[in-house]
Scaffold this motif. Structure first.
Motif, PDB file in Angstrom:
ATOM      1  N   SER A   3      42.350  43.346  33.804  1.00  0.00           N
ATOM      2  CA  SER A   3      41.930  43.426  35.160  1.00  0.00           C
ATOM      3  C   SER A   3      41.277  42.264  35.427  1.00  0.00           C
ATOM      4  O   SER A   3      40.591  41.445  34.949  1.00  0.00           O
ATOM      5  N   VAL A   4      41.706  41.754  36.673  1.00  0.00           N
ATOM      6  CA  VAL A   4      41.190  40.276  37.382  1.00  0.00           C
ATOM      7  C   VAL A   4      40.697  40.504  38.541  1.00  0.00           C
ATOM      8  O   VAL A   4      41.379  41.023  39.435  1.00  0.00           O
ATOM      9  N   GLU A   5      39.480  39.984  39.035  1.00  0.00           N
ATOM     10  CA  GLU A   5      38.794  40.303  40.075  1.00  0.00           C
ATOM     11  C   GLU A   5      38.531  38.829  40.631  1.00  0.00           C
ATOM     12  O   GLU A   5      38.071  37.850  39.813  1.00  0.00           O
ATOM     13  N   ILE A   6      38.816  38.536  41.959  1.00  0.00           N
ATOM     14  CA  ILE A   6      38.662  37.158  42.414  1.00  0.00           C
ATOM     15  C   ILE A   6      37.348  37.251  43.218  1.00  0.00           C
ATOM     16  O   ILE A   6      37.273  38.071  44.094  1.00  0.00           O
ATOM     17  N   THR A  39      38.331  42.292  30.968  1.00  0.00           N
ATOM     18  CA  THR A  39      38.145  42.360  32.157  1.00  0.00           C
ATOM     19  C   THR A  39      37.402  41.025  32.734  1.00  0.00           C
ATOM     20  O   THR A  39      36.512  40.365  32.311  1.00  0.00           O
ATOM     21  N   LEU A  40      38.272  40.386  33.578  1.00  0.00           N
ATOM     22  CA  LEU A  40      37.713  38.900  33.999  1.00  0.00           C
ATOM     23  C   LEU A  40      37.580  38.808  35.476  1.00  0.00           C
ATOM     24  O   LEU A  40      37.917  39.606  36.341  1.00  0.00           O
ATOM     25  N   ILE A  41      36.530  38.074  35.754  1.00  0.00           N
ATOM     26  CA  ILE A  41      36.171  37.927  37.271  1.00  0.00           C
ATOM     27  C   ILE A  41      36.392  36.081  37.391  1.00  0.00           C
ATOM     28  O   ILE A  41      35.829  35.169  36.753  1.00  0.00           O
ATOM     29  N   TYR A  42      37.487  35.904  38.155  1.00  0.00           N
ATOM     30  CA  TYR A  42      37.848  34.582  38.579  1.00  0.00           C
ATOM     31  C   TYR A  42      37.098  34.094  39.779  1.00  0.00           C
ATOM     32  O   TYR A  42      37.098  34.512  41.019  1.00  0.00           O
ATOM     33  N   THR A  43      36.049  33.145  39.579  1.00  0.00           N
ATOM     34  CA  THR A  43      35.329  32.550  40.762  1.00  0.00           C
ATOM     35  C   THR A  43      35.847  31.258  41.369  1.00  0.00           C
ATOM     36  O   THR A  43      36.596  30.667  40.936  1.00  0.00           O
ATOM     37  N   VAL A  65      47.373  34.677  33.062  1.00  0.00           N
ATOM     38  CA  VAL A  65      46.273  35.246  34.004  1.00  0.00           C
ATOM     39  C   VAL A  65      46.480  34.846  35.548  1.00  0.00           C
ATOM     40  O   VAL A  65      46.635  33.650  35.536  1.00  0.00           O
ATOM     41  N   LYS A  66      47.265  35.385  36.012  1.00  0.00           N
ATOM     42  CA  LYS A  66      48.171  34.867  37.384  1.00  0.00           C
ATOM     43  C   LYS A  66      47.376  34.015  38.124  1.00  0.00           C
ATOM     44  O   LYS A  66      47.585  32.848  38.669  1.00  0.00           O
ATOM     45  N   PRO A  67      46.063  34.000  38.657  1.00  0.00           N
ATOM     46  CA  PRO A  67      45.314  33.156  39.294  1.00  0.00           C
ATOM     47  C   PRO A  67      45.257  31.945  38.882  1.00  0.00           C
ATOM     48  O   PRO A  67      45.032  30.566  39.485  1.00  0.00           O
ATOM     49  N   CYS A  68      45.396  31.657  37.425  1.00  0.00           N
ATOM     50  CA  CYS A  68      45.377  30.284  36.933  1.00  0.00           C
ATOM     51  C   CYS A  68      46.542  29.339  37.267  1.00  0.00           C
ATOM     52  O   CYS A  68      46.552  28.332  37.077  1.00  0.00           O
ATOM     53  N   GLY A  69      47.760  30.263  37.545  1.00  0.00           N
ATOM     54  CA  GLY A  69      48.975  29.625  37.813  1.00  0.00           C
ATOM     55  C   GLY A  69      49.470  28.728  36.479  1.00  0.00           C
ATOM     56  O   GLY A  69      50.399  27.820  36.938  1.00  0.00           O
ATOM     57  N   THR A  70      49.226  29.169  35.521  1.00  0.00           N
ATOM     58  CA  THR A  70      49.994  28.595  34.107  1.00  0.00           C
ATOM     59  C   THR A  70      50.515  29.652  33.314  1.00  0.00           C
ATOM     60  O   THR A  70      49.938  30.967  33.439  1.00  0.00           O
TER      61      THR A  70
END
Length: 273
Positions: A3-6, A39-43, A65-70
């Motif tokens: 799970s990833v929270e932004i 569990t990740l928090i992308y800041t 990890v989708k928010p990383c774009g790679t």
């Protein structure tokens, strides 16, 4: 399993208006050690990621990890993993057996990361521009300095793991501070460093103990009450300091323009409000 929270960046003028719930929604780090999950928090503070992985005897794989774009999280990033639990293993570009207190640096391109065993793994990651060798660092290999005194309630030992005096990294700097019994304050007198954000994780706290984490601009301070295995995201404009109802250990991590540990602006006690 993942799970990833932004978390978006908050400016100091907006932060002044926050009540307790809003402060915690934006800056509190909690519930990141879930059995059988990552569990990740992308800041949006220097694109730092903080999180936890608890394999609970099985295996967990951290890859895209989708928010990383790679295609994989380490495609354009470096990572530090700290074990705050029982013995475990991390596999990436090698197999690394980790005891409590060990830190593992993984360089850009090290591949998917697999967690196994009984460890409770704290995850930190920031963008990278160069590949440095992965390295497992035991606490005996860390640079350390003892600061403070019993008279000022801040006697503590600072262990520098991913730090220029120990090894090279692109921008992430990570260490651990252990307070002596009877001391409660960390990082006081306080400071700010506008060129780098910082993340805290408090652990080794008794179940009924709490840490009052101080944050905010020096003349507009706020606080959050944290329990064991909780932490805080600290913007570059904010102080970061804590006082506990018992001794504790905390992990500090920075990312930003440089890796100069001493690049700070000290805040006098007279300035704090």
């Amino acid at each position: 399993m993942l799970s990833v929270e932004i978390r978006h960046a908050i400016d100091p003028q907006t932060a002044k208006t926050f009540d307790t719930t809003e402060l915690r929604d934006n800056f509190h780090v909690g519930d990141i050690f879930r059995s059988g999950e990552i569990t990740l928090i992308y800041t949006h503070y220097d694109r730092m990621i903080v999180g936890g992985a608890v394999p609970d005897g099985a295996s967990l794989v951290l890859d895209e990890v989708k928010p990383c774009g790679t295609a994989s999280i380490l495609g354009r990033r470096e990572m530090v993993i700290v074990n705050i639990g029982g013995p475990g293993t991390v596999k990436a570009d090698g197999d690394y057996a980790m005891a409590k207190g060990d830190m593992l640096y993984l360089g850009m391109g090290a591949g998917p990361v697999t967690f196994s065993g009984e460890g409770r793994f704290y995850i930190l990651s920031a963008p990278a521009h160069h590949t440095y060798p992965s390295r497992l660092i035991k606490i005996g290999e860390a640079a350390n300095v003892t600061l403070g005194s019993a008279e000022t309630s801040n006697e503590r030992t600072i262990y520098q793991f991913v730090h220029p005096d120990v090894m090279k990294s692109c921008q992430i700097v990570v260490g651990m501070t252990k307070l002596k019994s009877g001391s409660i304050w960390n990082t006081m007198p306080a400071h700010v460093h506008d060129r780098r954000m910082e993340a805290y994780l408090y652990f080794d706290l008794p179940e009924t103990a709490r840490v009052f984490h101080m944050m905010g601009e020096p003349d507009e301070t706020r606080h959050m009450v944290l329990k064991n295995e909780e932490g805080a995201i600290s913007p570059p404009w904010s102080i970061h300091s804590g006082a506990g109802t018992s001794a504790y250990t905390f992990i500090w991590a920075m990312a930003g323009d440089n890796v100069d540990y001493k690049d700070v602006e000290m805040v006098s006690m007279e300035t704090l409000k």
